[in-house]
Motif scaffolding. Structure first.
Motif, short mmCIF file in Angstrom:
data_model
loop_
_atom_site.label_atom_id
_atom_site.label_comp_id
_atom_site.label_asym_id
_atom_site.label_seq_id
_atom_site.Cartn_x
_atom_site.Cartn_y
_atom_site.Cartn_z
N ASN A 188 27.61 73.17 28.53
CA ASN A 188 26.60 73.60 29.50
C ASN A 188 27.02 73.24 30.92
N GLY A 189 28.06 72.43 31.07
CA GLY A 189 28.64 72.17 32.39
C GLY A 189 27.97 71.11 33.21
N LEU A 190 26.87 70.55 32.73
CA LEU A 190 26.11 69.60 33.56
C LEU A 190 26.92 68.34 33.85
N LEU A 191 27.75 67.92 32.92
CA LEU A 191 28.50 66.67 33.08
C LEU A 191 29.91 66.88 33.63
N MET A 192 30.27 68.13 33.92
CA MET A 192 31.64 68.43 34.31
C MET A 192 31.82 68.20 35.81
N ASN A 193 31.88 66.94 36.20
CA ASN A 193 32.04 66.59 37.61
C ASN A 193 33.52 66.37 37.96
N GLY A 194 33.78 66.01 39.21
CA GLY A 194 35.14 65.88 39.69
C GLY A 194 36.02 64.92 38.91
N PRO A 195 35.61 63.64 38.74
CA PRO A 195 36.46 62.69 38.00
C PRO A 195 36.77 63.16 36.58
N LEU A 196 35.80 63.74 35.90
CA LEU A 196 36.03 64.20 34.54
C LEU A 196 36.98 65.40 34.52
N ILE A 197 36.89 66.26 35.52
CA ILE A 197 37.80 67.41 35.59
C ILE A 197 39.24 66.94 35.74
N ASN A 198 39.47 65.95 36.58
CA ASN A 198 40.83 65.42 36.73
C ASN A 198 41.36 64.87 35.41
N GLN A 199 40.51 64.17 34.69
CA GLN A 199 40.88 63.65 33.39
C GLN A 199 41.17 64.78 32.41
N ALA A 200 40.37 65.82 32.45
CA ALA A 200 40.54 66.96 31.54
C ALA A 200 41.85 67.69 31.81
N ILE A 201 42.21 67.82 33.07
CA ILE A 201 43.46 68.50 33.40
C ILE A 201 44.66 67.66 32.96
N ASP A 202 44.61 66.36 33.26
CA ASP A 202 45.76 65.49 33.01
C ASP A 202 45.95 65.17 31.53
N LEU A 203 44.87 64.85 30.83
CA LEU A 203 44.98 64.39 29.45
C LEU A 203 44.68 65.49 28.44
N TRP A 204 43.67 66.32 28.72
CA TRP A 204 43.27 67.33 27.73
C TRP A 204 44.07 68.63 27.86
N ASN A 205 44.85 68.77 28.92
CA ASN A 205 45.53 70.04 29.22
C ASN A 205 44.50 71.18 29.24
N LEU A 206 43.38 70.93 29.90
CA LEU A 206 42.28 71.90 29.91
C LEU A 206 42.63 73.08 30.81
N LYS A 207 42.51 74.29 30.24
CA LYS A 207 42.84 75.51 30.97
C LYS A 207 41.62 76.39 31.25
N SER A 208 40.59 76.27 30.43
CA SER A 208 39.44 77.16 30.60
C SER A 208 38.15 76.47 30.19
N ILE A 209 37.06 76.90 30.81
CA ILE A 209 35.73 76.39 30.50
C ILE A 209 34.78 77.57 30.40
N GLN A 210 33.92 77.54 29.40
CA GLN A 210 32.82 78.51 29.33
C GLN A 210 31.50 77.76 29.44
N ILE A 211 30.67 78.23 30.35
CA ILE A 211 29.33 77.68 30.46
C ILE A 211 28.32 78.82 30.41
N THR A 212 27.11 78.50 30.02
CA THR A 212 26.04 79.49 29.95
C THR A 212 25.00 79.18 31.00
N ILE A 213 24.62 80.20 31.76
CA ILE A 213 23.55 80.07 32.75
C ILE A 213 22.48 81.09 32.38
N ASP A 214 21.28 80.63 32.12
CA ASP A 214 20.24 81.49 31.57
C ASP A 214 19.37 82.17 32.62
N GLY A 215 19.59 81.85 33.88
CA GLY A 215 18.77 82.47 34.91
C GLY A 215 18.87 81.69 36.22
N THR A 216 18.07 82.10 37.19
CA THR A 216 18.03 81.38 38.46
C THR A 216 17.30 80.05 38.27
#
Length: 449
Positions: free
Chosen positions: A199-227
């Motif tokens: 859902n992306g709520l916890l995907m902040n800057g420090p975690l993104i850096n960790q995801a890129i370096d350790l998880w080899n993260l290339k893509s994220i899917q999040i769902t937004i249900d409206g305004t």
């Protein structure tokens, strides 16, 4: 009248190779229209896509009515015959397709993927979530199971590049398991990359850096249900969270700045189409570089399989409008098929596994206790149950469907159980929008030369 044909995409070479064998047995006498053709009127002409050959052509001065009424002169029919839009009367398209796909499968190696549920707990409380209403045990993956996951992947990798997909629940509620698995794989020199459905709520800057370096993260899917108001109401996050919608927008900016590809899914129901239209404009204005991310609209499963025809028609019209709007904005979720599907998804792919928080193996990510086919410690122990996920739900009626060659549905797939007027129309419209995009790309490319 003089007709001019533009070949936007040539016939697939595999089709030509297969067809050469059939031509020897077909009498070159009368011809008829190929049953597997989609059409779209555009630029005072007709765009035709042959779903059997995968060829795409445009003809000037031709209308959909003329095509549908078969009011074509012999010169035009001759041109169309050269591209297999007209075929000998004895040509059996369904049988040809069946035999071609059998030979294609003999040389087909599906990708290797592991879909890993780090937890079945979630910080959101969406009422439509299938995990809220199914037979799911709320567990989180322990350290010992995480090490077992890495060992299982290592033992089965066979030197191939591995794709990992982290899902839940909300997978970011258990990032420790992700860390352990990725660290073990790196220590074993396994070549892998990963994607995340969150859902992306916890995907902040420090975690993104960790995801890129350790998880080899290339893509994220999040769902937004409206305004803002609709989103905050539907998500109904646990805990005292100040304005989750604004936080999601902030996190999207951080994700895009980090260079991670982002897919934004918009869940469409029979009540939120107008709000989703506002959301699309909001997102495009906030994030104008549309090359960095994708927005697509998807009907909720319960909306696709209801018994009310009026609601089905409303959902279809809303989906067509929003998908068309996204296409105009430059988002193309469904590029025109470049090959014929030989498998549907991870469920009918022996090279893919779904791993639950307690180490059970499944074929589909919409897991329930009774659908386990094995465990990390034993591998697949119920091959009969695993094999059922390869059963297609095609019937004799599919033989005359214009998108039959590029359609592949599974009998036990939660999303494919019923091919009704809505699901079929959406599948056709996906291709029509893709036809238009490919045509415009071709025209723009050649007009600049």
């Amino acid at each position: 009248m003089r007709y001019f044909m533009k070949i936007i995409r040539p016939i697939h070479t595999t089709f030509l190779e297969e067809a050469s064998n059939w031509l020897q047995d077909l009498k070159d006498t009368e011809v008829r229209q190929n049953r597997y053709v989609l059409i779209l009127e555009i630029d005072n002409g007709l765009l035709l896509w042959n779903t059997l050959t995968l060829g795409l052509v445009w003809l000037n001065n031709l209308s959909a009515k003329e095509w549908n009424d078969n009011l074509l002169d012999s010169d035009l029919i001759s041109q169309l015959k050269s591209q297999w839009f007209y075929v000998p009367v004895d040509f059996n398209e369904p049988l040809f397709l069946q035999q071609m796909l059998i030979r294609q499968k003999q040389n087909f190696t599906p990708r290797t993927k592991y879909t890993i549920l780090t937890t079945l707990h979630c910080n959101a409380n969406c009422d439509y979530c299938y995990e809220r209403h199914g037979n799911f045990v709320r567990k989180s993956m322990t350290d010992s199971v995480a090490h077992m996951v890495a060992g299982f992947i290592n033992d089965n990798s066979k030197g191939n590049k591995i794709k990992l997909e982290w899902i839940g629940g909300e997978p970011l509620l258990n990032t420790k398991a992700v860390d352990l698995i990725c660290r073990d794989l790196k220590n074993s020199r396994i070549n892998f990359e990963s994607g995340l459905i969150s859902n992306g709520l916890l995907m902040n800057g420090p975690l993104i850096n960790q995801a890129i370096d350790l998880w080899n993260l290339k893509s994220i899917q999040i769902t937004i249900d409206g305004t803002k108001k609709v989103y905050n109401t539907i998500k109904n996050y646990s805990g005292n969270i100040s304005n989750p919608f604004n936080r999601i927008l902030t996190n999207i900016a951080t994700i895009l700045n980090a260079g991670i590809h982002l897919n934004i899914r918009l869940n469409l129901s029979s009540t939120n189409a107008e709000d989703l239209e506002k959301l699309i404009h909001l997102l495009v204005n906030r994030f104008p570089d549309t090359s960095k991310y994708l927005i697509y609209v998807s009907l909720l499963e319960q909306e696709m399989h209801c018994d009310n025809q009026e609601i089905l028609n409303k959902n279809l019209n809303n989906w067509i409008y929003l998908a068309g709007l996204l296409s105009e904005k430059g988002f193309l979720q469904w590029p025109l098929d470049c090959s014929w599907p030989l498998n549907k998804c991870i469920a009918d792919n022996d090279n893919c596994h779904v791993i639950s928080p307690i180490g059970n193996l499944y074929r589909c990510e919409e897991i329930s206790t009774e659908e386990a086919v094995g465990h990390l410690t034993t591998g697949i122990t119920d091959p009969q149950k695993a094999a059922k996920w390869k059963v297609t739900n095609k019937t004799s009626e599919c033989n005359d469907c214009p998108i039959n060659p590029v359609c592949f549905n599974l009998l036990y797939c939660p999303a494919d159980l019923t091919c009704n007027s809505l699901t079929k129309s959406i599948d056709i419209w996906k291709r029509i929008l893709a036809m238009k995009t490919e045509y415009n790309t071709f025209i723009n490319k050649h007009s600049t030369k």
